[in-house]
Design a protein around this motif. Structure first.
Motif, PDB file in Angstrom:
ATOM      1  N   MET A 102       0.936  -1.028   0.109  1.00 59.35           N
ATOM      2  CA  MET A 102      -0.065   0.081   0.013  1.00 59.35           C
ATOM      3  C   MET A 102       0.737   1.275  -0.006  1.00 59.35           C
ATOM      4  SD  MET A 102      -3.454   0.858   0.719  1.00 59.35           S
ATOM      5  CE  MET A 102      -3.963   2.107  -0.135  1.00 59.35           C
ATOM      6  N   VAL A 103       0.249   2.159  -0.896  1.00 57.24           N
ATOM      7  CA  VAL A 103       1.185   3.597  -0.829  1.00 57.24           C
ATOM      8  C   VAL A 103       0.184   4.822  -0.919  1.00 57.24           C
ATOM      9  CG1 VAL A 103       2.758   5.175  -2.240  1.00 57.24           C
ATOM     10  CG2 VAL A 103       2.859   2.393  -2.413  1.00 57.24           C
ATOM     11  N   VAL A 104       0.490   5.532   0.102  1.00 60.14           N
ATOM     12  CA  VAL A 104      -0.313   6.891  -0.005  1.00 60.14           C
ATOM     13  C   VAL A 104       0.701   8.061  -0.453  1.00 60.14           C
ATOM     14  CG1 VAL A 104       0.434   7.387   2.380  1.00 60.14           C
ATOM     15  CG2 VAL A 104      -1.841   8.437   1.424  1.00 60.14           C
ATOM     16  N   VAL A 105      -0.256   8.841  -1.584  1.00 59.18           N
ATOM     17  CA  VAL A 105       0.619   9.905  -2.050  1.00 59.18           C
ATOM     18  C   VAL A 105      -0.100  11.199  -1.792  1.00 59.18           C
ATOM     19  CG1 VAL A 105       1.231  10.600  -4.523  1.00 59.18           C
ATOM     20  CG2 VAL A 105       1.032   8.077  -4.018  1.00 59.18           C
ATOM     21  N   ALA A 106       0.784  12.080  -1.387  1.00 64.04           N
ATOM     22  CA  ALA A 106       0.341  13.332  -1.016  1.00 64.04           C
ATOM     23  C   ALA A 106       1.008  14.318  -2.200  1.00 64.04           C
ATOM     24  CB  ALA A 106       0.601  13.990   0.284  1.00 64.04           C
ATOM     25  N   TRP A 160      -2.937   1.945  -4.114  1.00 66.01           N
ATOM     26  CA  TRP A 160      -2.526   3.393  -4.205  1.00 66.01           C
ATOM     27  C   TRP A 160      -3.633   4.223  -3.743  1.00 66.01           C
ATOM     28  CZ3 TRP A 160       2.550   4.405  -5.710  1.00 66.01           C
ATOM     29  CH2 TRP A 160       3.271   3.394  -6.595  1.00 66.01           C
ATOM     30  N   LEU A 161      -3.293   5.170  -2.955  1.00 66.24           N
ATOM     31  CA  LEU A 161      -4.394   6.115  -2.560  1.00 66.24           C
ATOM     32  C   LEU A 161      -3.494   7.453  -2.635  1.00 66.24           C
ATOM     33  CD1 LEU A 161      -7.146   7.126  -1.262  1.00 66.24           C
ATOM     34  CD2 LEU A 161      -5.793   6.823   1.203  1.00 66.24           C
ATOM     35  N   PHE A 162      -4.184   8.112  -3.433  1.00 68.94           N
ATOM     36  CA  PHE A 162      -3.878   9.432  -3.952  1.00 68.94           C
ATOM     37  C   PHE A 162      -4.799  10.660  -3.132  1.00 68.94           C
ATOM     38  CE2 PHE A 162      -1.834   7.122  -7.479  1.00 68.94           C
ATOM     39  CZ  PHE A 162      -0.739   7.830  -7.672  1.00 68.94           C
ATOM     40  N   THR A 163      -4.035  11.301  -2.394  1.00 69.70           N
ATOM     41  CA  THR A 163      -4.894  12.234  -1.553  1.00 69.70           C
ATOM     42  C   THR A 163      -4.578  13.679  -1.759  1.00 69.70           C
ATOM     43  OG1 THR A 163      -3.263  12.287   0.313  1.00 69.70           O
ATOM     44  CG2 THR A 163      -4.868  10.585   0.358  1.00 69.70           C
ATOM     45  N   THR A 177     -13.615   1.789  -6.008  1.00 72.61           N
ATOM     46  CA  THR A 177     -14.130   3.298  -5.529  1.00 72.61           C
ATOM     47  C   THR A 177     -15.505   3.087  -4.839  1.00 72.61           C
ATOM     48  OG1 THR A 177     -13.186   4.069  -7.446  1.00 72.61           O
ATOM     49  CG2 THR A 177     -14.694   5.493  -6.239  1.00 72.61           C
ATOM     50  N   GLN A 178     -16.386   2.192  -5.383  1.00 79.54           N
ATOM     51  CA  GLN A 178     -17.499   2.072  -4.679  1.00 79.54           C
ATOM     52  C   GLN A 178     -17.064   1.318  -3.305  1.00 79.54           C
ATOM     53  OE1 GLN A 178     -20.625   3.243  -5.492  1.00 79.54           O
ATOM     54  NE2 GLN A 178     -21.315   2.531  -3.715  1.00 79.54           N
ATOM     55  N   GLN A 233      -5.906  -0.852 -11.692  1.00 84.93           N
ATOM     56  CA  GLN A 233      -7.211  -1.168 -11.076  1.00 84.93           C
ATOM     57  C   GLN A 233      -7.087  -1.102  -9.700  1.00 84.93           C
ATOM     58  OE1 GLN A 233      -9.958  -1.621 -12.805  1.00 84.93           O
ATOM     59  NE2 GLN A 233      -8.808  -0.764 -14.248  1.00 84.93           N
ATOM     60  N   ARG A 234      -5.945  -0.710  -9.055  1.00 83.80           N
ATOM     61  CA  ARG A 234      -5.743  -0.782  -7.657  1.00 83.80           C
ATOM     62  C   ARG A 234      -5.162   0.763  -7.195  1.00 83.80           C
ATOM     63  NH1 ARG A 234      -3.259  -6.127  -5.452  1.00 83.80           N
ATOM     64  NH2 ARG A 234      -4.117  -7.618  -6.910  1.00 83.80           N
ATOM     65  N   VAL A 235      -5.994   1.785  -8.014  1.00 83.13           N
ATOM     66  CA  VAL A 235      -5.795   3.065  -7.647  1.00 83.13           C
ATOM     67  C   VAL A 235      -7.109   3.701  -6.979  1.00 83.13           C
ATOM     68  CG1 VAL A 235      -4.969   5.308  -8.797  1.00 83.13           C
ATOM     69  CG2 VAL A 235      -4.069   3.307  -9.348  1.00 83.13           C
ATOM     70  N   LEU A 236      -6.880   4.322  -5.889  1.00 84.06           N
ATOM     71  CA  LEU A 236      -7.892   5.103  -5.470  1.00 84.06           C
ATOM     72  C   LEU A 236      -7.536   6.902  -5.322  1.00 84.06           C
ATOM     73  CD1 LEU A 236      -8.871   2.618  -2.547  1.00 84.06           C
ATOM     74  CD2 LEU A 236     -10.544   3.505  -4.046  1.00 84.06           C
TER      75      LEU A 236
END
Length: 368
Positions: free
Chosen positions: A43-47, A116-119, A200-201, A298-301
């Motif tokens: 898991m990666v969080v990207v700011a 991936w979570l792009f915030t 996403t849902q 397909q694993r990107v949020l």
């Protein structure tokens, strides 16, 4: 002097024996080095940015993640990464967007099953949501490439002077094949990136009841939004699209354009909610890395939170509200963390479930 063949043979045997004896006296050569096992990142969080240091000072988009998720280890030798990559003991990695390509291209990391979570914080359409709210994006729409005419010089029946390259008026998709380049249709131009709808849902269902902290300052600002019921609500979680454009825009006329632009490029399936300056770049990068096999798109949020409205309240001059993010900025940082962290913790806690099956999708059938 001539040497007989017998003498030459004897000399050769003596040399061979000496070589064998010398080789036996030396330590054996080590076996060829084996490539190190690649690190499978979960898991990666990207700011997008940080104010000053990663911890302990005025926060930006990154600091709450670093401090609260204990991203204490810094990987400082990622070639090309300006700030370094962080991670914690649970397998969560964190980075800033400017270091994304350096991280993806580092051969030590296996990102083929990474989530991936792009915030990030954004301007919000007051027709849809309030400051402090958080929106999971089903689409990321590119607002950069377009044609622009001065609004004072456009035909009387045009709503604004912004329209698609290859089109002849606003609210029309390109019709000129020459504008497609190597793309087969307007849908392949990289103007709208669809996130995995099932994932996403799933993220929205998991977090829709998250309580985002409200403050008296936010409540006081909301009173100015008479006639905008969604802008008067306390912060909440919703589904809604993000529009990325490098140029800063603000005001009711451009909010109207953003609403139309998102509808146009998503064929009416998307609703404009958040505006920012980075999402289109991140979506494009992940799309390209996906085509090259580095990551799984397909694993990107994408989660964006509202720091300010995209236009002023009724009766207020737009110039008076340019860049007005107080007190919404801190609320948006908090919302980013509060809404994003349940998704991260769920995936990491149940990696055996999500490593090979993306949340929200049907589990793979076992082979006989």
């Amino acid at each position: 002097m001539r040497i007989s063949s017998r003498s030459a043979c004897a000399a050769a045997l003596l040399l061979l024996g000496a070589s064998v004896a010398a080789a036996a006296a030396e330590p054996p050569l080590p076996p060829p080095a084996q490539p190190a096992a690649r690190i499978a990142v979960r898991m990666v969080v990207v700011a997008n940015f940080e104010n000053g240091q990663d911890r302990g000072d005025k926060p930006g988009e990154y600091q709450l993640w670093v401090e609260r998720e204990h991203l204490d280890e810094t990987i400082s030798d990622v070639r090309g990464a300006m700030r370094g990559i962080r991670r914690n003991a649970d397998g969560l990695y964190g980075l800033l967007l400017r270091d994304l390509d350096a991280f993806v291209l580092d051969p030590r990391f296996d990102l083929t099953r990474t989530y991936w979570l792009f915030t990030g914080i954004s301007g919000v359409d007051p027709n849809v949501a309030s400051v402090g709210s958080a929106a999971w994006a089903r689409w990321v729409v590119n607002g950069d490439e377009l044609r622009e005419f001065d609004d004072r010089e456009i035909p009387a029946d045009w709503p604004y002077g912004l329209f698609a390259i290859g089109a002849s008026k606003p609210n029309a998709l390109p019709s000129d094949p020459n504008s497609f380049g190597e793309a087969e249709s307007a849908d392949d131009l990289g103007m709208a990136y669809r996130m995995n709808p099932a994932l996403t849902q799933w993220a929205y269902a998991l977090t829709r009841a998250v309580k985002i902290p409200d403050t008296p300052a936010l409540a006081g600002q909301r009173k100015a939004w008479k006639g905008y019921p969604n802008a008067q609500k306390p912060p909440f979680v919703l589904l809604g699209e993000t529009l990325g454009a490098k140029r800063y825009w603000h005001g009711p006329a451009r909010t109207h354009w953003a609403e139309d632009w998102v509808k146009l490029w998503t064929h009416g399936q998307g609703q404009f909610v958040m505006t920012n300056m980075e999402s289109q770049d991140a979506a494009r990068m992940m799309d390209e890395f996906g085509k090259l096999g580095y990551v799984d798109p397909q694993r990107v949020l994408v989660l964006r939170t509202a720091s300010n409205p995209s236009m002023p309240p009724p009766g207020v001059d737009p110039l008076a509200t340019i860049g007005d993010e107080a007190p919404g900025q801190l609320a948006a940082y908090e919302a980013n963390y509060r809404v994003g962290v349940p998704v991260i913790r769920e995936i990491l806690a149940h990696w055996d479930r999500y490593e090979n099956t993306v949340p929200g999708s049907a589990p793979a059938k076992k082979k006989d």
